[in-house]
Design a protein around this motif. Structure first.
Motif, PDB file in Angstrom:
ATOM      1  N   SER A 100       0.828  -1.212   0.000  1.00  0.00           N
ATOM      2  CA  SER A 100       0.000   0.000   0.000  1.00  0.00           C
ATOM      3  C   SER A 100       0.860   1.258   0.000  1.00  0.00           C
ATOM      4  CB  SER A 100      -0.934  -0.001   1.215  1.00  0.00           C
ATOM      5  OG  SER A 100      -0.190   0.027   2.423  1.00  0.00           O
ATOM      6  N   GLY A 101       1.945   1.226   0.761  1.00  0.00           N
ATOM      7  CA  GLY A 101       2.809   2.403   0.792  1.00  0.00           C
ATOM      8  C   GLY A 101       3.627   2.564  -0.478  1.00  0.00           C
ATOM      9  N   LEU A 104       1.493   3.459  -3.786  1.00  0.00           N
ATOM     10  CA  LEU A 104       1.020   4.842  -3.873  1.00  0.00           C
ATOM     11  C   LEU A 104       2.105   5.790  -4.377  1.00  0.00           C
ATOM     12  CD1 LEU A 104      -1.206   5.215  -0.677  1.00  0.00           C
ATOM     13  CD2 LEU A 104      -1.944   5.338  -3.062  1.00  0.00           C
ATOM     14  N   GLU A 105       3.359   5.354  -4.284  1.00  0.00           N
ATOM     15  CA  GLU A 105       4.448   6.178  -4.790  1.00  0.00           C
ATOM     16  C   GLU A 105       4.530   6.138  -6.316  1.00  0.00           C
ATOM     17  OE1 GLU A 105       6.522   8.119  -3.077  1.00  0.00           O
ATOM     18  OE2 GLU A 105       5.669   7.651  -1.121  1.00  0.00           O
ATOM     19  N   THR A 209       1.486  13.445   9.350  1.00  0.00           N
ATOM     20  CA  THR A 209       1.600  13.851   7.945  1.00  0.00           C
ATOM     21  C   THR A 209       1.810  15.356   7.783  1.00  0.00           C
ATOM     22  OG1 THR A 209      -0.825  13.975   7.797  1.00  0.00           O
ATOM     23  CG2 THR A 209       0.229  11.906   7.127  1.00  0.00           C
ATOM     24  N   PRO A 216       3.477   8.809   2.390  1.00  0.00           N
ATOM     25  CA  PRO A 216       2.850   7.480   2.284  1.00  0.00           C
ATOM     26  C   PRO A 216       3.835   6.331   2.422  1.00  0.00           C
ATOM     27  CG  PRO A 216       2.041   8.953   0.558  1.00  0.00           C
ATOM     28  CD  PRO A 216       3.175   9.660   1.227  1.00  0.00           C
ATOM     29  N   GLU A 217       5.049   6.514   1.881  1.00  0.00           N
ATOM     30  CA  GLU A 217       6.028   5.439   1.943  1.00  0.00           C
ATOM     31  C   GLU A 217       6.428   5.134   3.380  1.00  0.00           C
ATOM     32  OE1 GLU A 217       9.751   3.422   2.205  1.00  0.00           O
ATOM     33  OE2 GLU A 217       9.490   5.548   2.725  1.00  0.00           O
TER      34      GLU A 217
END
Length: 402
Positions: A100-101, A104-105, A209, A216-217
């Motif tokens: 997931s992380g 998203l990149e 954040t 995200p990573e």
């Protein structure tokens, strides 16, 4: 549903969840216009979440059934089944956190949703492979058995089969008879109180954040560490804590979690920077300990829930207890959201985040005032439960032999 008690629900939930994620990932295939609607997107995500919940409930029922069956053969296998299931869930969480992380990149959120649709489809495929007899065949066998014992019972069974809601009525009545027993509703009430304490996770996410600048990573990396810590917690529980009573584990894990939870105040005040500890290392270190401790505290609740289930309603009562557990988590999240709003904490204003975190940690202690509700069923360890079931199984075998 479609002649099966569990298989059809897994297949239907998997296919529906697959379609829901696919719809979000593919802009509803252009059926609703060019732009994504917030309402339809939220509706699709709610449906997908409901499908996950249905699959989870069905899986819990299967686990409890297999636990009962294993207890008659080898109670040690039955005791380790819950740990195996939640260890597998932690591995799934580990893989999910990693992808997931990182995805998203390199991908858009919609593309990730479209890719996620594969997972519920796999659930539907696995559901087809479940070894389960059709309900009609089971009823026919029971009817033949009853007819052999007493010819008048065959007519009664035939009349019962004409009522399509007989199973529902029977399950509801059995569930009510079980829940109204003090040895069941008191521990269930304690689990609700224990799980419904408020949380500041939403505000903490914005803090990480917006204030700390985590992307995200790195958030995915945190989830990976949490999954590894959960696996460690499963190992620690099975190796050293199965001999401890469920009540003692819940009590001391709550006590230890309180000062560890207060470490968030150091991060919020940036005091860790004054002693040369980077925010990233502090968050990772804190998360490792709390995730392992959370798993150690959660596993006994599963053992307790399985032990509360009397024969005949194992699946439905265990699913009810897990629903109470999940509902309590939702209540805790909502209470935390109300506290967040009351203290004026927003996505950009973190002036009162420290008091919010302190209040949430302090309230985690109040369920301990009701821990006596676990007297009896929660005063034994998982190992003692296994030994008790082994003795019962041996007695049953000896009786059948005689």
């Amino acid at each position: 549903l479609f002649g099966y008690r569990r298989r059809s629900y897994l297949v239907l939930a998997g296919i529906t969840g697959c379609l829901s994620y696919s719809a979000v990932g593919n802009n509803f295939w252009g059926l609703l216009g060019e732009e994504l609607s917030v309402t339809t997107t939220v509706a699709a995500l709610v449906v997908s979440s409901a499908c996950i919940a249905v699959s989870d409930v069905v899986a819990d029922g299967i686990v409890v059934q297999k636990t009962r069956e294993s207890a008659e053969i080898d109670p040690s296998l039955a005791g380790g089944l819950q740990s195996l299931c939640w260890g597998s869930a932690a591995i799934g969480g580990l893989l999910s956190a990693y992808f997931s992380g990182s995805l998203l990149e390199v991908m858009k959120p919609q593309e990730v949703f479209a890719l996620t649709a594969i997972l519920p489809f796999l659930v539907a495929t696995i559901g087809l492979s479940i070894d389960e007899e059709p309900v009609g065949k089971i009823r026919a066998m029971e009817s033949e058995s009853s007819s052999a014992d007493d010819g008048t019972l065959a007519t009664t069974n035939s009349d019962v089969q004409d009522d399509p809601f007989v199973d529902v009525k029977s399950q509801i009545n059995s569930l009510w008879q079980a829940i109204k027993q003090p040895e069941i509703y008191k521990p269930a009430a304690f689990l609700f109180l224990w799980q419904s304490t408020p949380t500041s996770e939403g505000a903490s996410l914005f803090f990480m954040t917006e204030d700390l600048g985590f992307g995200p990573e790195f958030l995915g990396r945190i989830q990976i560490i949490s999954a590894f810590s959960s696996l460690f917690g499963v190992w620690l529980y099975n190796t050293y804590l199965k001999t401890k009573s469920i009540k003692d584990i819940l009590f001391w894990s709550t006590i230890v979690s309180f000062p560890l939870g207060l470490l968030d105040l150091i991060l919020i005040s940036h005091a860790n920077r004054a002693v040369g500890i980077p925010d990233t290392w502090f968050v990772l270190g804190d998360d490792v300990v709390l995730s392992a401790l959370g798993e150690i505290a959660f596993l006994p609740t599963l053992v307790l829930a399985a032990r509360l289930c009397p024969r005949g309603v194992e699946a439905v009562l265990f699913a009810t207890l897990m629903s109470i557990n999940n509902g309590a988590s939702t209540v805790g999240t909502e209470i935390g959201a109300l506290l967040t709003k009351s203290l004026g904490v927003t996505e950009t204003n973190f002036d009162n985040l420290a008091p919010l975190s302190f209040i949430c940690n302090l309230t985690s202690l109040y369920p301990l005032f009701f821990i006596t509700w676990l007297d009896g069923v929660g005063s034994v360890s998982e190992q003692e439960i296994e030994e008790e079931e082994a003795a019962s199984a041996t007695t049953a075998i000896d009786t059948d032999a005689v």
